[in-house]
Design a protein around this motif. Structure first.
Motif, PDB file in Angstrom:
ATOM      1  N   SER A  13       2.254  -7.888  -2.733  1.00 17.63           N
ATOM      2  CA  SER A  13       0.949  -8.321  -2.229  1.00 17.63           C
ATOM      3  C   SER A  13      -0.171  -7.620  -3.000  1.00 17.63           C
ATOM      4  CB  SER A  13       0.838  -7.980  -0.739  1.00 17.63           C
ATOM      5  OG  SER A  13       0.799  -6.580  -0.571  1.00 17.63           O
ATOM      6  N   PRO A  14      -1.411  -8.120  -2.884  1.00 17.36           N
ATOM      7  CA  PRO A  14      -2.535  -7.448  -3.548  1.00 17.36           C
ATOM      8  C   PRO A  14      -2.693  -5.985  -3.135  1.00 17.36           C
ATOM      9  CG  PRO A  14      -3.190  -9.631  -2.862  1.00 17.36           C
ATOM     10  CD  PRO A  14      -1.817  -9.393  -2.281  1.00 17.36           C
ATOM     11  N   GLU A  15      -2.338  -5.676  -1.887  1.00 16.73           N
ATOM     12  CA  GLU A  15      -2.452  -4.297  -1.406  1.00 16.73           C
ATOM     13  C   GLU A  15      -1.347  -3.409  -1.966  1.00 16.73           C
ATOM     14  OE1 GLU A  15      -2.071  -6.914   0.887  1.00 16.73           O
ATOM     15  OE2 GLU A  15      -4.226  -7.249   0.949  1.00 16.73           O
ATOM     16  N   GLY A  16      -0.298  -4.002  -2.522  1.00 20.27           N
ATOM     17  CA  GLY A  16       0.771  -3.245  -3.167  1.00 20.27           C
ATOM     18  C   GLY A  16       1.716  -2.519  -2.240  1.00 20.27           C
ATOM     19  N   LYS A  17       1.762  -2.877  -0.961  1.00 21.15           N
ATOM     20  CA  LYS A  17       2.640  -2.186  -0.003  1.00 21.15           C
ATOM     21  C   LYS A  17       4.108  -2.263  -0.415  1.00 21.15           C
ATOM     22  CE  LYS A  17      -0.068  -4.043   3.459  1.00 21.15           C
ATOM     23  NZ  LYS A  17      -0.134  -4.881   4.609  1.00 21.15           N
ATOM     24  N   GLU A  18       4.477  -3.308  -1.130  1.00 25.59           N
ATOM     25  CA  GLU A  18       5.875  -3.512  -1.514  1.00 25.59           C
ATOM     26  C   GLU A  18       6.236  -2.900  -2.871  1.00 25.59           C
ATOM     27  OE1 GLU A  18       3.952  -6.791   0.736  1.00 25.59           O
ATOM     28  OE2 GLU A  18       3.546  -5.882  -1.185  1.00 25.59           O
ATOM     29  N   LEU A  19       5.281  -2.271  -3.536  1.00 24.81           N
ATOM     30  CA  LEU A  19       5.556  -1.671  -4.847  1.00 24.81           C
ATOM     31  C   LEU A  19       6.616  -0.575  -4.721  1.00 24.81           C
ATOM     32  CD1 LEU A  19       1.931  -1.388  -6.252  1.00 24.81           C
ATOM     33  CD2 LEU A  19       3.789  -2.740  -7.257  1.00 24.81           C
ATOM     34  N   PRO A  20       7.541  -0.533  -5.666  1.00 26.59           N
ATOM     35  CA  PRO A  20       8.572   0.503  -5.616  1.00 26.59           C
ATOM     36  C   PRO A  20       8.065   1.827  -6.177  1.00 26.59           C
ATOM     37  CG  PRO A  20       8.921  -0.878  -7.521  1.00 26.59           C
ATOM     38  CD  PRO A  20       7.763  -1.470  -6.767  1.00 26.59           C
ATOM     39  N   PRO A  21       8.790   2.901  -5.925  1.00 29.29           N
ATOM     40  CA  PRO A  21       8.430   4.177  -6.536  1.00 29.29           C
ATOM     41  C   PRO A  21       8.514   4.058  -8.066  1.00 29.29           C
ATOM     42  CG  PRO A  21      10.119   4.478  -4.852  1.00 29.29           C
ATOM     43  CD  PRO A  21       9.957   3.011  -5.064  1.00 29.29           C
ATOM     44  N   GLY A  22       7.709   4.816  -8.734  1.00 27.88           N
ATOM     45  CA  GLY A  22       7.696   4.819 -10.192  1.00 27.88           C
ATOM     46  C   GLY A  22       6.293   5.108 -10.679  1.00 27.88           C
ATOM     47  N   HIS A  23       6.142   5.247 -11.993  1.00 32.08           N
ATOM     48  CA  HIS A  23       4.832   5.504 -12.576  1.00 32.08           C
ATOM     49  C   HIS A  23       4.880   5.221 -14.070  1.00 32.08           C
ATOM     50  CE1 HIS A  23       7.049   8.829 -13.915  1.00 32.08           C
ATOM     51  NE2 HIS A  23       6.339   9.820 -13.492  1.00 32.08           N
TER      52      HIS A  23
END
Length: 195
Positions: free
Chosen positions: A45-55
């Motif tokens: 989603s635009p809010e990024g709640k589903e983004l996985p860990p990482g960088h």
């Protein structure tokens, strides 16, 4: 009169259709498990709640752009090739190959027309690299996203770290539909393919 003869036949056929829809499946197919559904539920989603860990950083992304062969389709500098333009060019380089539809060229660079940085992350994660879609690790996707945003002057530092917390906060040029950019107001030219 003819209708009275046809109506029973249509009714019988309709009931047979309903009955066949509820017939046994004969062991074909099954309900997916919760884990299988989670594996396919990769929307961000635009809010990024589903983004996985990482960088990742733009500096790391520049190396990955070369290593993963992104230049093969998008051009050595991210523009001027057959695939959509990823990095706005200096305007002097033009491709001799027609752009694939929908054409994303210097008038419509993905990193500039996308309203949310998470959209770029999601697209790279799902659709790149060609014929190896979904093979990139989250760190690589963060780094490639940072690289594209840096090269298009959306973020200002090659060392800026993008992750699940910082990526959704990136202020994209099109976050408000170009309404806050003077040259896009009051009937000025719009991006190709957009009103």
């Amino acid at each position: 009169m003819r209708f009275r003869k046809v109506l029973p036949l249509v009714t019988i056929l309709g009931l047979c259709q309903i009955g066949s829809a509820q017939a046994p499946t004969f062991g074909v197919g099954r309900t997916p498990t919760a884990e299988e559904i989670r594996a396919w539920d990769i929307s961000i989603s635009p809010e990024g709640k589903e983004l996985p860990p990482g960088h990742g950083t733009a500096q790391e992304g520049a190396q990955l752009f070369v290593q993963h062969g992104c230049a093969t389709c998008h051009g050595r500098t991210g523009s001027g090739a057959q695939a959509p333009t990823l990095i706005k060019s200096d305007g002097t380089t033009k491709s001799s190959v027609p752009c694939l539809a929908p054409c994303v060229d210097d008038t419509n660079v993905m990193a500039l027309h996308s309203p949310f940085a998470t959209v770029i992350w999601d697209y790279i994660n799902r659709g790149m690299p060609l014929n190896r879609e979904g093979s990139l690790k989250p760190d690589e996707v963060y780094a490639l996203t940072a690289f594209l945003l840096y090269k298009n002057d959306v973020i200002t530092s090659e060392d800026e770290v993008l992750d699940a917390q910082t990526l959704p906060k990136v202020n994209m040029p099109n976050r408000k539909g170009f309404a806050d950019i003077p040259e896009w107001k009051h009937g000025a030219p719009r991006l190709q393919g957009y009103p």
